[in-house]
Design a protein around this motif. Structure first.
Motif, PDB file in Angstrom:
ATOM      1  N   SER A   1      30.687  44.900  51.485  1.00  0.00           N
ATOM      2  CA  SER A   1      30.115  44.195  52.642  1.00  0.00           C
ATOM      3  C   SER A   1      31.174  43.973  53.725  1.00  0.00           C
ATOM      4  O   SER A   1      31.212  42.925  54.375  1.00  0.00           O
ATOM      5  CB  SER A   1      29.529  42.839  52.216  1.00  0.00           C
ATOM      6  OG  SER A   1      28.874  42.941  50.986  1.00  0.00           O
ATOM      7  N   ASP A   2      32.035  44.951  53.867  1.00  0.00           N
ATOM      8  CA  ASP A   2      33.186  44.878  54.769  1.00  0.00           C
ATOM      9  C   ASP A   2      32.801  44.411  56.176  1.00  0.00           C
ATOM     10  O   ASP A   2      33.447  43.530  56.742  1.00  0.00           O
ATOM     11  CB  ASP A   2      33.809  46.286  54.848  1.00  0.00           C
ATOM     12  CG  ASP A   2      35.311  46.224  54.988  1.00  0.00           C
ATOM     13  OD1 ASP A   2      35.842  45.102  54.986  1.00  0.00           O
ATOM     14  OD2 ASP A   2      35.933  47.296  55.113  1.00  0.00           O
ATOM     15  N   ILE A   3      31.711  44.987  56.723  1.00  0.00           N
ATOM     16  CA  ILE A   3      31.349  44.660  58.111  1.00  0.00           C
ATOM     17  C   ILE A   3      30.850  43.224  58.246  1.00  0.00           C
ATOM     18  O   ILE A   3      30.741  42.695  59.345  1.00  0.00           O
ATOM     19  CB  ILE A   3      30.299  45.652  58.699  1.00  0.00           C
ATOM     20  CG1 ILE A   3      29.051  45.707  57.812  1.00  0.00           C
ATOM     21  CG2 ILE A   3      30.888  47.037  58.896  1.00  0.00           C
ATOM     22  CD1 ILE A   3      27.896  46.473  58.446  1.00  0.00           C
ATOM     23  N   TYR A   4      30.566  42.577  57.101  1.00  0.00           N
ATOM     24  CA  TYR A   4      30.177  41.158  57.135  1.00  0.00           C
ATOM     25  C   TYR A   4      31.327  40.263  56.682  1.00  0.00           C
ATOM     26  O   TYR A   4      31.119  39.125  56.270  1.00  0.00           O
ATOM     27  CB  TYR A   4      28.943  40.926  56.258  1.00  0.00           C
ATOM     28  CG  TYR A   4      27.712  41.585  56.829  1.00  0.00           C
ATOM     29  CD1 TYR A   4      26.938  40.945  57.793  1.00  0.00           C
ATOM     30  CD2 TYR A   4      27.352  42.867  56.457  1.00  0.00           C
ATOM     31  CE1 TYR A   4      25.841  41.559  58.354  1.00  0.00           C
ATOM     32  CE2 TYR A   4      26.248  43.499  57.001  1.00  0.00           C
ATOM     33  CZ  TYR A   4      25.494  42.833  57.956  1.00  0.00           C
ATOM     34  OH  TYR A   4      24.402  43.437  58.515  1.00  0.00           O
ATOM     35  N   GLY A   5      32.522  40.827  56.649  1.00  0.00           N
ATOM     36  CA  GLY A   5      33.685  40.025  56.278  1.00  0.00           C
ATOM     37  C   GLY A   5      33.999  40.070  54.802  1.00  0.00           C
ATOM     38  O   GLY A   5      34.825  39.298  54.315  1.00  0.00           O
ATOM     39  N   GLY A   6      33.343  40.963  54.046  1.00  0.00           N
ATOM     40  CA  GLY A   6      33.621  41.086  52.622  1.00  0.00           C
ATOM     41  C   GLY A   6      32.815  40.085  51.809  1.00  0.00           C
ATOM     42  O   GLY A   6      32.153  39.197  52.366  1.00  0.00           O
ATOM     43  N   TYR A   7      32.860  40.248  50.470  1.00  0.00           N
ATOM     44  CA  TYR A   7      32.119  39.359  49.577  1.00  0.00           C
ATOM     45  C   TYR A   7      32.983  39.240  48.324  1.00  0.00           C
ATOM     46  O   TYR A   7      33.157  40.236  47.598  1.00  0.00           O
ATOM     47  CB  TYR A   7      30.754  39.987  49.267  1.00  0.00           C
ATOM     48  CG  TYR A   7      29.694  39.021  48.825  1.00  0.00           C
ATOM     49  CD1 TYR A   7      29.556  37.773  49.431  1.00  0.00           C
ATOM     50  CD2 TYR A   7      28.808  39.353  47.802  1.00  0.00           C
ATOM     51  CE1 TYR A   7      28.568  36.887  49.024  1.00  0.00           C
ATOM     52  CE2 TYR A   7      27.821  38.468  47.394  1.00  0.00           C
ATOM     53  CZ  TYR A   7      27.707  37.242  48.008  1.00  0.00           C
ATOM     54  OH  TYR A   7      26.731  36.370  47.607  1.00  0.00           O
ATOM     55  N   ALA A   8      33.535  38.034  48.094  1.00  0.00           N
ATOM     56  CA  ALA A   8      34.582  37.879  47.074  1.00  0.00           C
ATOM     57  C   ALA A   8      34.138  38.377  45.696  1.00  0.00           C
ATOM     58  O   ALA A   8      33.089  37.979  45.192  1.00  0.00           O
ATOM     59  CB  ALA A   8      34.991  36.415  46.992  1.00  0.00           C
ATOM     60  N   GLY A   9      34.948  39.247  45.126  1.00  0.00           N
ATOM     61  CA  GLY A   9      34.693  39.710  43.766  1.00  0.00           C
ATOM     62  C   GLY A   9      33.856  40.967  43.688  1.00  0.00           C
ATOM     63  O   GLY A   9      33.488  41.399  42.590  1.00  0.00           O
TER      64      GLY A   9
END
Ligand code: GAP
Length: 511
Positions: free
Chosen positions: A30-38
């Motif tokens: 979800s890079d374009i949304y700032g990533g998603y931890a884990g």
């Protein structure tokens, strides 16, 4: 190719993360949304690398063994499975929150000195949890010892983990985030399974789980395989698949993530007491040898035998194969003797017999099991760590230039070879190169690159770990019908007739 040996200069985790992003191995999900931890995504090269690792494992563990069969079970299974396996009641990690910083830690990874040192209680978070270099954690422990020596205390300072803290100690332990005491909550249990709902009704009966391990899919299919697979004890069932854990603190890139893949085998054996120690040892050695076969240096792998008092009640022994990751030596592969716990539990909860009729002994029993359980993502990280190399080689003008290369074993390299026409505007070279490329592509994943000086093209391939660079030049078409093959690690070049290229490569890739 050169044999991989342990390196004194490991890359930093940051170096690997940057390279993986730059060259399309691994991206934050979800890079374009700032990533998603884990959560992580494997790009064009990462998905090839991962697939090659899984294929190599499947070939060695299933295809090349007579007594192991494969399985691909569903991710969401009957919720009773997780009651039977103990995951609903017991698959917990203790968690602690810092009320001030809002940071969250695993309580069993937060260590503190129950006695004060220089008037203060010391606390620090373990290597695995903090993601710090091992040296930093060791420095912290050394500091505690130094202070203790200065204090002249005769009693050694025993570090306790926060789950062992007495209620009156909670307020004395400083938060690792702020360095001040008073903000840590008491530890509380947190179940790591992701919950979901199955069907249109959102009632309690619809509650289900994403599997936290692939193993239970194997146990619940034990009878199906026995009844259909013509198997005899000892035999194994192997499975590769996704597993999900709502880790409190996902850490260290793909080392500890919330969605990952496992490669697991349940190896069913005779319950007598002589069998399991031998099979257990054989599996530890098999697993180590397999790691070497995909290019992991033997001296980067060590064994961590779990002490008897830390084993679960049903377990007879567990050994972790540890790998020297950039952030310290950590578990890569767990090999556990689980007795007949899982099958017995499923027999109890399902009401179906899990007994096996042993023809040779003419008796029925619930087999015992040895379980080698390996994470695909951790193997990818181990392979990247072992392969990353920096050296210096002469550039096109003969000047020494720094080079980054990934010394992947040809078996797992994303591209097995790259084919280059020396010049892209010479149709006679391009045509021969293209024909060779198309021929090799039928068998392996092959790269094609026509742009830039040949030295640059070699380096681009070095950085993504392509073991062989094949150049079609003027001699190929005018003189010898042969090509130059350059070795990624040594940069040495050999001249091979066009008709022999495929066999030459096959010997080195598949041999
Ligand atoms: N069935 C046994 C089992 O699942 P485990 O030690 O919890 O045992 C086995 O997991 C392997 O799965 C580990 O050795 C590791 O390689 C991998 N693994 C576990 N949790 C992981 C996570 N959060 N992220 C990536 N890999 C993980």
């Amino acid at each position: 190719m050169s044999e991989n040996t342990a390196k004194s200069d490991l890359p930093s985790l940051e170096t690997l993360v940057t390279l993986c992003k730059r060259r399309g191995f691994i991206f934050a999900s979800s890079d374009i949304y700032g990533g998603y931890a884990g959560f992580f995504d494997f790009g064009p090269l990462g998905s090839e690398l991962k697939k090659n690792i899984k294929d190599a494992w499947w070939k060695a563990m299933v295809h090349e063994r007579d007594e192991i069969v494969g399985l691909d079970s569903s991710i969401i299974m009957h919720p009773e499975i997780w009651a039977a396996s103990g995951h609903i009641d017991g698959f917990n990690d203790p968690m602690v929150d810092c009320k001030e910083s809002k940071k969250r830690y695993r309580a069993d990874q937060l260590f503190f000195s129950p006695v004060s040192v220089d008037g203060n209680v010391i606390a620090y978070v373990s290597v695995e949890e903090s993601g710090t270099m091992q040296a930093e954690a060791e420095e912290k422990a050394a500091e505690i010892k130094r202070k203790q020596a200065v204090q002249g205390s005769l009693d050694p300072i025993i570090l306790k983990d926060y789950t062992e803290a007495k209620p009156e100690e909670y307020d004395q332990v400083p938060s690792p985030a702020t360095g001040k005491p008073g903000s840590l909550t008491p530890p509380r249990q947190f179940n790591l399974m992701f919950e979901t709902r199955v069907g249109p009704l959102a009632d309690a009966a619809a509650k289900s789980y994403l599997r936290p391990e692939t193993a239970q899919g194997i146990f619940q299919n034990f009878k199906n395989v026995v009844d259909t697979g013509r198997v005899k004890i000892p035999f194994g069932i192997a499975q590769i698949g996704k597993a999900f854990r709502n880790e409190i603190t996902p850490r260290n890139f793909i080392f500890r993530s919330r969605e990952f893949e496992q490669m697991e085998i349940e190896y069913f054996i005779d319950p007598d007491e002589e069998t399991w120690p031998r099979v257990y040892r054989e599996w530890i050695d098999t697993c180590k040898n397999w790691l070497v076969s995909i290019g992991i240096p033997a001296d980067m792998v060590s064994e961590d035998v779990h002490p008897q008092d830390k084993l679960s009640h049903y377990s007879k022994g567990t050994t972790d194969l540890m790998f020297t990751f950039p952030f310290g030596t950590q578990e890569l592969w767990g090999i556990a003797c689980r007795g007949n716990f899982d099958l017995t539990q499923h027999q109890k909860h399902s009401g179906k017999s899990m007994e096996f009729f042993d023809e040779s002994r003419k008796e029925k029993y619930i087999p015992h099991v040895v379980e080698p359980s390996l994470g695909v993502d951790r193997t990818v990280l181990a392979v990247l760590t072992a392969a990353y190399t920096e050296d210096e080689i002469p550039n096109d003008k003969g000047k020494p230039e720094k080079r980054i290369l990934l010394k992947f074993h040809p078996r797992i390299a994303p591209f097995k070879a790259a084919v280059f026409p020396l010049l892209k505007n010479k149709p006679e070279l391009v045509e021969v190169a293209r024909t060779l490329y198309k021929q090799l592509q039928k068998r392996w994943n092959i790269a094609w690159d026509v742009s830039g000086a040949i030295g640059r093209r070699y380096r681009r391939q070095d950085e993504i770990g392509t073991p062989f660079g094949i150049t079609v030049d003027f001699d190929t078409v005018e003189k010898d019908n042969a090509v130059t093959i350059r070795d990624r690690d040594t940069t040495t070049q050999v001249r091979i007739p066009l008709t022999e290229v495929e066999a030459w490569l096959a010997e080195r890739i598949d041999g």
